[in-house]
Design a protein around this motif. Structure first.
Motif, PDB file in Angstrom:
ATOM      1  N   TYR B 191       0.829  -1.195   0.000  1.00  0.00           N
ATOM      2  CA  TYR B 191       0.000   0.000   0.000  1.00  0.00           C
ATOM      3  C   TYR B 191       0.871   1.256   0.000  1.00  0.00           C
ATOM      4  CZ  TYR B 191      -3.838   3.089   1.058  1.00  0.00           C
ATOM      5  OH  TYR B 191      -4.754   4.080   0.987  1.00  0.00           O
ATOM      6  N   GLY B 192       1.926   1.206   0.808  1.00  0.00           N
ATOM      7  CA  GLY B 192       2.857   2.339   0.842  1.00  0.00           C
ATOM      8  C   GLY B 192       3.487   2.577  -0.510  1.00  0.00           C
ATOM      9  N   ILE B 193       3.902   1.476  -1.143  1.00  0.00           N
ATOM     10  CA  ILE B 193       4.535   1.600  -2.464  1.00  0.00           C
ATOM     11  C   ILE B 193       3.556   2.213  -3.463  1.00  0.00           C
ATOM     12  CG2 ILE B 193       5.441   0.280  -4.413  1.00  0.00           C
ATOM     13  CD1 ILE B 193       6.673  -1.634  -2.415  1.00  0.00           C
ATOM     14  N   SER B 194       2.312   1.755  -3.410  1.00  0.00           N
ATOM     15  CA  SER B 194       1.351   2.266  -4.393  1.00  0.00           C
ATOM     16  C   SER B 194       1.072   3.753  -4.160  1.00  0.00           C
ATOM     17  CB  SER B 194       0.067   1.441  -4.364  1.00  0.00           C
ATOM     18  OG  SER B 194      -0.527   1.548  -3.092  1.00  0.00           O
ATOM     19  N   LEU B 195       1.011   4.152  -2.896  1.00  0.00           N
ATOM     20  CA  LEU B 195       0.837   5.573  -2.599  1.00  0.00           C
ATOM     21  C   LEU B 195       1.962   6.406  -3.200  1.00  0.00           C
ATOM     22  CD1 LEU B 195      -0.218   6.049   1.132  1.00  0.00           C
ATOM     23  CD2 LEU B 195      -1.411   6.800  -0.907  1.00  0.00           C
ATOM     24  N   LEU B 196       3.167   5.942  -2.946  1.00  0.00           N
ATOM     25  CA  LEU B 196       4.341   6.686  -3.385  1.00  0.00           C
ATOM     26  C   LEU B 196       4.406   6.719  -4.910  1.00  0.00           C
ATOM     27  CD1 LEU B 196       6.672   8.088  -1.963  1.00  0.00           C
ATOM     28  CD2 LEU B 196       8.043   6.052  -2.345  1.00  0.00           C
ATOM     29  N   THR B 197       4.152   5.552  -5.497  1.00  0.00           N
ATOM     30  CA  THR B 197       4.212   5.473  -6.954  1.00  0.00           C
ATOM     31  C   THR B 197       3.158   6.378  -7.583  1.00  0.00           C
ATOM     32  OG1 THR B 197       4.777   3.182  -6.580  1.00  0.00           O
ATOM     33  CG2 THR B 197       4.409   3.835  -8.842  1.00  0.00           C
ATOM     34  N   GLY B 198       1.981   6.367  -6.977  1.00  0.00           N
ATOM     35  CA  GLY B 198       0.921   7.218  -7.493  1.00  0.00           C
ATOM     36  C   GLY B 198       1.289   8.682  -7.418  1.00  0.00           C
ATOM     37  N   LEU B 199       1.915   9.054  -6.335  1.00  0.00           N
ATOM     38  CA  LEU B 199       2.277  10.453  -6.130  1.00  0.00           C
ATOM     39  C   LEU B 199       3.367  10.895  -7.105  1.00  0.00           C
ATOM     40  CD1 LEU B 199       1.784  12.838  -4.114  1.00  0.00           C
ATOM     41  CD2 LEU B 199       3.862  12.089  -2.999  1.00  0.00           C
ATOM     42  N   ASN B 213      11.890  16.189  -5.863  1.00  0.00           N
ATOM     43  CA  ASN B 213      12.270  17.596  -5.974  1.00  0.00           C
ATOM     44  C   ASN B 213      11.212  18.386  -6.723  1.00  0.00           C
ATOM     45  OD1 ASN B 213      14.732  17.840  -4.608  1.00  0.00           O
ATOM     46  ND2 ASN B 213      15.709  16.641  -6.222  1.00  0.00           N
ATOM     47  N   ALA B 214      10.707  17.749  -7.785  1.00  0.00           N
ATOM     48  CA  ALA B 214       9.690  18.437  -8.577  1.00  0.00           C
ATOM     49  C   ALA B 214       8.416  18.634  -7.759  1.00  0.00           C
ATOM     50  CB  ALA B 214       9.400  17.631  -9.837  1.00  0.00           C
ATOM     51  N   VAL B 215       8.032  17.607  -7.026  1.00  0.00           N
ATOM     52  CA  VAL B 215       6.792  17.678  -6.252  1.00  0.00           C
ATOM     53  C   VAL B 215       6.873  18.784  -5.210  1.00  0.00           C
ATOM     54  CG1 VAL B 215       5.390  16.452  -4.562  1.00  0.00           C
ATOM     55  CG2 VAL B 215       6.143  15.280  -6.630  1.00  0.00           C
ATOM     56  N   THR B 228       0.635  16.993   0.586  1.00  0.00           N
ATOM     57  CA  THR B 228       1.502  16.082  -0.163  1.00  0.00           C
ATOM     58  C   THR B 228       2.537  15.465   0.763  1.00  0.00           C
ATOM     59  OG1 THR B 228       1.401  17.915  -1.700  1.00  0.00           O
ATOM     60  CG2 THR B 228       2.563  15.942  -2.411  1.00  0.00           C
ATOM     61  N   ALA B 229       3.069  16.329   1.624  1.00  0.00           N
ATOM     62  CA  ALA B 229       4.078  15.825   2.553  1.00  0.00           C
ATOM     63  C   ALA B 229       3.479  14.755   3.448  1.00  0.00           C
ATOM     64  CB  ALA B 229       4.630  16.961   3.402  1.00  0.00           C
ATOM     65  N   ARG B 230       2.241  14.964   3.872  1.00  0.00           N
ATOM     66  CA  ARG B 230       1.607  13.956   4.728  1.00  0.00           C
ATOM     67  C   ARG B 230       1.490  12.625   4.002  1.00  0.00           C
ATOM     68  NH1 ARG B 230      -1.812  18.092   6.823  1.00  0.00           N
ATOM     69  NH2 ARG B 230      -3.452  17.560   5.356  1.00  0.00           N
ATOM     70  N   THR B 231       1.145  12.702   2.714  1.00  0.00           N
ATOM     71  CA  THR B 231       1.056  11.460   1.937  1.00  0.00           C
ATOM     72  C   THR B 231       2.411  10.772   1.870  1.00  0.00           C
ATOM     73  OG1 THR B 231      -0.478  12.703   0.593  1.00  0.00           O
ATOM     74  CG2 THR B 231       0.134  10.521  -0.196  1.00  0.00           C
ATOM     75  N   VAL B 232       3.450  11.584   1.606  1.00  0.00           N
ATOM     76  CA  VAL B 232       4.790  10.989   1.512  1.00  0.00           C
ATOM     77  C   VAL B 232       5.160  10.345   2.832  1.00  0.00           C
ATOM     78  CG1 VAL B 232       7.224  11.484   1.197  1.00  0.00           C
ATOM     79  CG2 VAL B 232       5.549  12.575  -0.266  1.00  0.00           C
ATOM     80  N   ILE B 233       4.889  11.047   3.938  1.00  0.00           N
ATOM     81  CA  ILE B 233       5.239  10.494   5.244  1.00  0.00           C
ATOM     82  C   ILE B 233       4.508   9.171   5.464  1.00  0.00           C
ATOM     83  CG2 ILE B 233       5.022  10.839   7.730  1.00  0.00           C
ATOM     84  CD1 ILE B 233       5.448  13.834   7.174  1.00  0.00           C
ATOM     85  N   LEU B 234       3.220   9.161   5.138  1.00  0.00           N
ATOM     86  CA  LEU B 234       2.445   7.934   5.321  1.00  0.00           C
ATOM     87  C   LEU B 234       3.041   6.804   4.490  1.00  0.00           C
ATOM     88  CD1 LEU B 234      -0.051   6.710   6.619  1.00  0.00           C
ATOM     89  CD2 LEU B 234      -1.344   7.344   4.589  1.00  0.00           C
TER      90      LEU B 234
END
Lengths: 567, 599
Positions: B191-199, B213-215, B228-234
């Protein structure tokens, strides 16, 4: 024999001996013991060679090599052992010409971390090296009383000797640390397997205390390693000589020196041991078998003092001066506390153990009486103190090893150490009582015997530092006399022996007599003619105090010009 | 057009297969073992011969690669294979060698200890080799897909192996617990991987840094306030949870003691070393891929991630050591010890992340000690010396080279540090040093931990027990094994002159240096140091029982003479522990060389 081979053999001959013992069948106890004794004797002879090579006119680290630099060559320069040279103003001269030298033998060990196999000796380490190999021979002679798992015992004993000699020869902090830790494992098992009833508790307590100290030392070591990066001409270094030069130039900042000194001092003070860190010592001493007690008291405790002189002081002169008063107070307190604690004991060995705490207090006091003043004599008083401290270490090495041996001899016969059940031994064992009385008087500090010199030097130097502390220190002498005389009275005098196993009390055998007599002889020689030691160490101690003084001044000056890179 | 594509494809596959030879050999061996069993040949040729033969051939391939690269240069060899799914570089080769060597040692151990019997041999070795292939994939992953695939491929055979002792209730229970935990952790990680990949819009690990860097290009500071940062942290927390499970890091360690206690000691030894090593390799790659943030705000954010990892590492070391006190079962005790050691090694990763993400402004202030806002080249080079002359040059010099000036102001410095070319090399020396500690520790850990587990297994074959109580006085009956145990355990404590000390020293040294970046690393160093002292107590409890106690008269004898295969095996595994403590330079150099490739 070249110095590289000589120094390496001194350290590793016992290890080689230990491996060789593996080849001897397990049950040949007598051969094994003689073989191990042979190894310690040869090691002792090798340290005598070292004494022969030692140039007492040169106070700095030896051996000295001439660096022969070929112009334009990229390879490392050639090194040639320099035999005849003169010193003028700290420079090495040969035939009136200054030569570029390298001190100590240096072989790269771990180049990625700039760690070297660096060995050398000066006036501070040579006496201690001699003491170590000498006490090892005597302790090995005392090891005939060990009957259980003899081969294992001897192997561990020899490994222990490697560690001890390595500590006194290493000039690379990392290497020093390795040797320092190498001693722990043999010591744990020597106490844990061959010790008395509470051996397991005593062994683990010893191990934990020392390991805790080592971890603190490791952190200090990292501080210096990374702290040296900006000031050394290469990268970070563990080289103690190079680090000392950086400290001498005042390039370690004050805060770092204070923190590092506290870390190092705790690490070494555990080994000495001084007051708050001493509680492992009575347990370890009481439970250890006699020869190991001799080693513990005779050599291991000296490593703490040596570490302070070789590492803690030279690397943080500012920190050392900052903490000097505390150190003297700790030392003085140890003297009084140890003496009172000794007085309260009924266990003979425990009494001797607490007397060690008391005697080692003098060492700390003597080292720390560093008074900053415009009076040029102040440095002389301090030199007197360090000389006294060093002498006290040697003297205590001889007398306390002797005292533990004396206790061991009677314990082997009557199997108890209760002072209240002794008495009247002088009639049953006249030779033993005579030698014992002599050794105890040496410990007491009777003029004309070794204990006196160290104590009087320390007391005199302390007077200049703080009269109050000097009075306290001097009071320790009286307390010492009190508990030792009382002990002699309780053990050797009196009408008759009423304790258990009276029928087993037999006179000393030849081996026991030799050990005790040799120790007593040295106690007298050192007491009557102390210059044999002072001549060896005087110059190095003078050099040490001068460098430290410079280091302190530079570090104090550096506050105004902080942050500038090294010169 | 199509021809060119096809040609490229063919070329890529050919090239990739060549680079993939060690893994392929293991695959072939797996099939061969099943065929041997199918045609009933295993009555004549025991499966362990097939497994050992295949592994040796695979090891040979890996070793040839290693030697070739060592002679040329590790830098030249870096290439991605299978269209960027895997990366083939020195780091890959190092871990392949490591895992294959370890596999050989484990197979030899199982032959000696007789688990599995010949009937089950094929099944067992298929699982063992399959798991190793997964681990090798983990160590060369260059894509999030392979990251997940590798972890699963390594884990699933592991679940079965833990429950391999059929009919033992404890064993089945252990396997069940392991599976449930493992499945949960895998799900969370995916799930974490999919979140990150999606982002980020990519699963390629090389791309992560630039996409991140772009994000975050526009945001002032990266923190919880930003969605966005919260998503990355999660996402990061979830992925790291998956890693923590593989590494048995607190609080994802619950499976570990039970699984190790239920499984045979040989399996415990295998899982505790191999799967940890592979997970660390992957984690190191993952962290480096992330940590090339360029703007200071992003760097600061990553730095706090690093500190978080450090806190978990310290917790893990402390918990493992404290929990080991109370254990009476040696395998369980060793399980807690592996939790503690995972903690020590994770400290190296945390130091890595922290040093890689020192904000350029802080670095400038650290170097510019006189505080006048101008840094000269001389001072910078003097104060920032992390180069190994033969491997890479002084890192900081590149900033001055790029600018063509010999003194620089803070603003210029920060601006220069954003340049991708600079980011790559600026922290290389320190980062390589942190990884060097990890690699060295792993290499020693392989021998010392396998040694300890092997001795437990070999003694079990004689006394049928793994309780500490039954180890009393064993030194009188099996001196060789006991002395090997002593060396392994003192190495686990970290006492010189044994390898464990050197590994620990390197990690502590890196932590100390990272402390200059953020003080919390010093706190972690202190916790690590104190833990070393703690850990002595329980290791020495085992040794105390073995050496200081008398063997009870009614105890089952374990008479293993010195001249016997089990003793020789233990000596063979233990000698490197001692050797790595004395002959440090070679491995230290190779490890640093390998580590510097990642940057």
């Amino acid at each position: 024999m070249g110095p590289i081979l000589l120094l390496t053999l001194i350290i590793f001959l016992p290890t080689i001996g230990a491996i060789a013992l593996l080849a001897v069948p397990k049950d040949n106890d007598e051969y094994l013991r003689i073989g191990a004794l042979g190894v310690t004797v040869v090691t002792f002879v090798l340290t005598l060679f070292l004494l022969g090579d030692f140039n007492t006119d040169d106070p700095a680290i030896q051996p000295v090599f001439e660096v022969i630099q070929v112009d334009g060559a990229t390879e490392p320069p050639d090194l040639k052992l320099l035999a005849n040279y003169d010193l003028s103003e700290g420079k090495v001269m040969r035939d009136g010409q200054e030569v570029q030298v390298q001190r100590g033998i240096t072989i790269p060990w771990i180049r990625t971390w700039n760690i070297e196999y660096k060995l050398g000796y000066d006036g501070i380490s040579v006496p201690l090296l001699l003491l170590t190999s000498f006490i090892s021979v005597l302790a090995m002679m005392a090891s005939w009383s060990i009957k259980k798992m003899v081969r294992g015992y001897l192997i561990l004993f020899l490994l222990l000797e490697t560690g001890m000699l390595g500590v006194f020869l290493a000039l690379d902090f990392f290497l020093f640390y390795v040797f320092w830790e190498v001693m722990l494992l043999p010591m744990y098992f020597l106490i844990g397997i061959w010790g008395g009833p509470r051996k397991e508790y005593a062994a683990i307590k010893f191990f934990l205390y020392t390991l805790l100290g080592s971890v603190l030392m490791l952190i200090a070591m990292l501080m210096f390693y990374f702290g040296s990066a900006a000031h050394s001409d290469q990268t970070s270094t563990f080289d103690l000589l190079e680090l000392a030069v950086i400290a001498q130039n005042g390039l370690f900042d004050q805060q770092m020196q204070m923190i590092a000194f506290v870390l190092l001092f705790i690490g070494f003070a555990i080994k000495v041991p001084t007051f708050p860190f001493h509680t492992w010592l009575p347990d370890a001493h009481v439970e250890a078998p006699t020869p190991i007690s001799m080693i513990l008291a005779g050599v291991l405790l000296k490593m703490g003092g040596y570490g302070i002189l070789r590492i803690a002081f030279p690397l943080c002169p500012f920190g050392a001066h900052w903490a000097a008063y505390t150190l003297v107070v700790i030392g003085a307190f140890s003297i009084i506390y140890g003496a009172f604690a000794a007085m309260a004991q009924t266990d003979f060995k425990r009494l001797v153990a607490y007397s060690s705490v008391s005697h080692m207090g003098y060492v700390i006091v003597g080292m720390a009486v560093w008074k900053l003043s415009v009076d040029t004599n102040a440095l002389h008083h301090w030199q007197l103190g360090i000389n006294g401290a060093m002498f006290q270490m040697i003297a205590h090495g001889v007398s306390s090893a002797g005292m533990f041996f004396i206790v061991g001899v009677i314990y082997d016969r009557v199997h108890h150490r209760d002072l209240n059940q002794f008495g009247g031994l002088s009639k049953l064992m006249p030779w033993y009582s005579g030698l014992a009385a002599g050794i105890f008087f040496a410990g007491l500090g009777l003029p004309g015997m070794c204990g006196f010199i160290g104590e009087i030097f320390v007391t005199l130097s302390a007077w200049n530092y703080s009269p109050l502390l000097a009075i306290i220190v001097a009071a320790g002498v009286i307390l010492t006399a009190g508990y030792i005389l009382w002990t002699i009275q309780r053990v050797f005098l009196g009408p008759e022996y009423r304790g258990p196993h009276a029928e087993e009390i037999t006179p000393m055998n030849g081996r026991e007599f030799t050990v005790a007599a040799v120790l007593l002889a040295f106690a007298i020689i050192l007491g009557v003619y102390p210059p044999i030691m002072f001549d060896l160490m005087g110059g190095s101690i003078e050099l040490l105090t001068e460098t430290l003084q410079q280091g302190l001044e530079n570090a104090t000056d550096a506050t105004s010009t902080a942050g500038l890179p090294g010169n | 057009m199509f021809d060119t594509l096809l040609e490229l494809f063919v070329f890529d596959v050919q090239n990739s297969l060549q680079r993939f030879a060690p893994e392929l050999t293991l695959c072939v061996t797996v099939v061969a073992m099943l065929l041997v069993r199918l045609f009933n040949l295993d009555r004549h040729v025991p499966s362990y011969w097939v497994a050992l033969g295949g592994t040796l051939i695979s090891f040979f391939f890996a070793f040839t690669d290693f030697n070739m690269l060592k002679m040329e240069s590790f830098d030249l060899a870096q290439q991605t294979i299978f269209t960027g799914l895997l990366v083939f570089d020195g780091f890959t080769i190092f871990f392949r060698l490591f895992l294959l060597l370890f596999l050989i040692l484990v197979i030899a151990l199982t032959v000696l200890s007789g688990i599995p019997d010949n009937e089950d041999g094929a099944d067992f070795y298929v699982l063992l080799l399959g798991s190793t292939i997964g681990m090798m994939l983990m160590s060369s992953a260059n894509h999030m897909l392979i990251l997940f695939l590798g972890i699963e491929m390594a884990s699933v055979p592991g679940y079965v192996m833990v429950g391999f002792l059929k009919g033992r209730k404890k064993s089945s229970e252990a396997a069940f617990k392991y599976v449930v935990y493992g499945a949960g952790a895998a799900g969370v990680m995916l799930y974490g991987i999919s979140l990150l990949t999606g982002l980020l819009g990519t699963a390629d690990m090389v791309e992560i840094a630039s996409r991140m860097n772009a994000v975050f290009a526009g945001s002032e500071s990266v923190g919880m306030g930003d969605a966005t940062a919260r998503t990355v942290i999660l996402a990061l927390v979830m992925i790291l949870a998956g890693f923590a499970f593989k590494l048995s890091i607190v609080p994802f360690h619950f499976w570990c003691p039970d699984a190790f206690e239920g499984a045979a000691a040989e399996i415990g030894g295998f899982l505790s070393v191999a799967s940890k090593a592979a997970a660390f390799a992957l984690l190191a790659r993952f962290c480096v891929a992330f940590s090339t943030g360029q703007a200071d705000n992003l760097k600061e954010f990553y730095m706090y991630v690093g500190i978080g990892i450090g806190a978990i590492a310290a917790l893990s070391a402390t918990f493992g050591n404290l929990a080991a006190y109370a254990q009476t079962n040696v395998k369980r005790l060793l399980a807690y010890s592996t939790i503690a050691h995972a903690g020590y090694m994770l400290m190296a990763i945390s130091a890595l992340v922290v040093v890689l993400n020192e904000p350029a402004g802080d670095l400038f202030a650290r170097l510019d000690a006189d505080g006048d806002g101008v840094l000269t080249r001389q001072i910078a080079e003097q104060r920032y010396q992390y180069d190994v002359p033969e491997l890479y040059r002084s890192d900081i010099a590149i900033i001055f080279d790029q600018l063509g000036k010999n003194s620089i102001t803070q603003a210029e410095f920060v601006e220069q540090a954003k340049d991708p070319a600079v980011v790559h090399t600026l922290h290389r020396g320190l980062g390589a040093q942190a990884l060097e500690g990890l690699l060295y520790y792993l290499a020693v850990y392989m021998f010392m931990n396998l040694g300890a587990f092997a001795i437990v297994a070999l003694i079990r074959n004689h006394i049928f027990s793994e309780e500490l109580e039954d180890y009393k006085g064993l030194v009188h009956q099996t001196p060789a094994l006991c002395i090997c145990m002593l060396i392994c355990m003192f190495s686990l404590v970290g006492l010189p002159p044994l390898g464990g000390f050197v590994g620990k020293f390197m990690i502590f040294a890196t932590l100390f240096e990272a402390g200059a970046v953020h003080w919390s690393m010093w706190a972690i160093l202190l916790i690590g140091g104190v833990n070393t002292v703690f850990s002595l107590v329980y290791y020495i409890r085992v040794l105390k029982v073995m050496f200081l106690a008398e063997r009870p008269a009614d105890a089952r004898p374990a008479l293993i003479p010195f001249r016997s295969a089990p003793s020789m095996y233990c000596v063979m595994v233990t000698v490197p522990v001692l050797a790595l403590g004395i002959f440090v330079e070679q491995l230290s150099y190779t490890a640093r060389q390998v580590a510097s490739i990642l940057f």
